[in-house]
Design an enzyme around this catalytic site. Structure first.
Site, PDB file in Angstrom:
ATOM      1  N   TYR A   1     131.010 -51.375  24.451  1.00 31.98           N
ATOM      2  CA  TYR A   1     130.229 -51.715  25.820  1.00 31.98           C
ATOM      3  C   TYR A   1     129.040 -50.620  25.671  1.00 31.98           C
ATOM      4  O   TYR A   1     127.881 -51.130  26.001  1.00 31.98           O
ATOM      5  CB  TYR A   1     131.069 -51.114  26.885  1.00 31.98           C
ATOM      6  CG  TYR A   1     130.618 -50.966  28.340  1.00 31.98           C
ATOM      7  CD1 TYR A   1     130.056 -51.886  28.854  1.00 31.98           C
ATOM      8  CD2 TYR A   1     130.476 -49.483  28.745  1.00 31.98           C
ATOM      9  CE1 TYR A   1     129.167 -51.796  30.052  1.00 31.98           C
ATOM     10  CE2 TYR A   1     130.002 -49.276  29.848  1.00 31.98           C
ATOM     11  CZ  TYR A   1     129.369 -50.398  30.523  1.00 31.98           C
ATOM     12  OH  TYR A   1     128.719 -49.995  31.790  1.00 31.98           O
TER      13      TYR A   1
ATOM     14  N   TRP B   1     130.271 -44.014  36.638  1.00 27.61           N
ATOM     15  CA  TRP B   1     131.354 -43.913  37.377  1.00 27.61           C
ATOM     16  C   TRP B   1     130.967 -44.583  38.569  1.00 27.61           C
ATOM     17  O   TRP B   1     131.405 -44.207  39.706  1.00 27.61           O
ATOM     18  CB  TRP B   1     131.764 -42.646  37.582  1.00 27.61           C
ATOM     19  CG  TRP B   1     132.232 -41.616  36.404  1.00 27.61           C
ATOM     20  CD1 TRP B   1     131.858 -41.877  35.116  1.00 27.61           C
ATOM     21  CD2 TRP B   1     132.936 -40.556  36.361  1.00 27.61           C
ATOM     22  NE1 TRP B   1     132.141 -40.818  34.305  1.00 27.61           N
ATOM     23  CE2 TRP B   1     132.978 -40.044  35.000  1.00 27.61           C
ATOM     24  CE3 TRP B   1     133.779 -39.609  37.133  1.00 27.61           C
ATOM     25  CZ2 TRP B   1     133.738 -38.970  34.623  1.00 27.61           C
ATOM     26  CZ3 TRP B   1     134.311 -38.677  36.675  1.00 27.61           C
ATOM     27  CH2 TRP B   1     134.646 -38.186  35.339  1.00 27.61           C
TER      28      TRP B   1
END
Length: 288
Positions: A127, A152
């Protein structure tokens, strides 16, 4: 104002952009459905550009299934690298500015200080690697870009850590949560507002920028904040990463320094816990 087109409009950040743009009375922003605006379909991209003639394009489309990407490398690379390059090429052809979202996962996470934009990227997951490749393609193709790395991400939309913790906290008596991965949560509503502020400023200070909420925390402390602020009665126990192995390796410390984006655009960034309170209030059903 000139047109803004959002690719990946149905995702978490895309939905936050819809909400914030409505609040800011920005009517020139367009959210075409993915069926008409697939970043892997160059013909479809051209049709979108021909139809709306955007001055700005925001790319919210990404392959974000971090663990799945380890075994689905080809698709992760298509979306995160090739898709970004396709949009950059179209922006170059049509003289548009690209706002491209990226991630703290481009960093290895072994430095004990907040990371600045010029720190060496060294991803440790598929990723992270494919997102870095996407950044590199955008930089190589299109001078007029804003690449915004975030971390996040959560909101009242889509699937994210906050909503998962609320669900699990309501279902279980206790949870074990990783305490040795440190970073900063980002309320996607705040990120959407920052992106729109950058666009409406008309600035040409192109380049890479870091944006997360202020402060530093671990996944464990983030979860504790969610439980405490929502009055969720569940016992949370801190564990090490080694006790919860995952397919992909995560950065151990990926706190990002936001001085550049704050100084350049005069952006005020909320503290992560204050934004979490706002999100939880919006997720809570109104009292009868």
């Amino acid at each position: 104002m000139q047109n803004i087109v959002v690719f990946g409009a149905s995702g978490q950040l895309g939905q936050c952009l819809k909400k914030v743009s409505a609040e800011k009375n920005i009517s020139s922003i367009i959210f075409p459905p993915e069926t008409e605006a697939n970043i892997l379909d160059t013909d479809a991209i051209s049709k979108v550009f021909e139809q709306y003639k955007p001055a700005y394009v925001i790319n919210c489309a990404a392959y974000t299934a971090v663990d799945k990407a380890e075994d689905d490398v080809e698709m992760a690379r298509k979306i995160n690298k090739t898709g970004a390059a396709n949009l950059a090429q179209a922006c170059k052809q049509y003289n548009a500015v690209l706002v491209h979202t990226s991630t703290d996962f481009v960093f290895k996470g072994d430095k004990p200080y907040p990371l600045i934009e010029t720190d060496a990227a060294d991803p440790i997951s598929v990723y992270g690697l494919t997102k870095l490749e996407g950044e590199q393609d955008v930089v190589g193709i299109l001078p007029q870009h804003f690449i915004i790395r975030t971390s996040w991400l959560y909101s009242e939309y889509g699937n994210n850590f906050v909503k998962t913790m609320l669900k699990l906290g309501a279902e279980r008596d206790e949870l074990k949560i990783i305490a040795d991965q440190v970073g900063t949560p980002t309320y996607a509503i705040d990120l959407a507002a920052a992106i729109l502020d950058i666009i409406t400023s008309g600035s040409e200070e192109f380049g890479i920028y870091h944006y997360s909420n202020e402060g530093v925390t671990s996944w464990y402390d983030f979860a504790k904040g969610i439980f405490d602020l929502s009055a969720t009665q569940v016992k949370a126990y801190p564990i090490r990463t080694s006790e919860y192995p995952t397919r992909a390796t995560r950065p151990a410390f990926s706190v990002m320094d936001k001085a550049k984006i704050k100084t350049t655009f005069n952006i005020q960034i909320p503290y992560w816990r204050d934004s979490l309170i706002t999100c939880l209030e919006r997720l809570s059903p109104p009292a009868p």
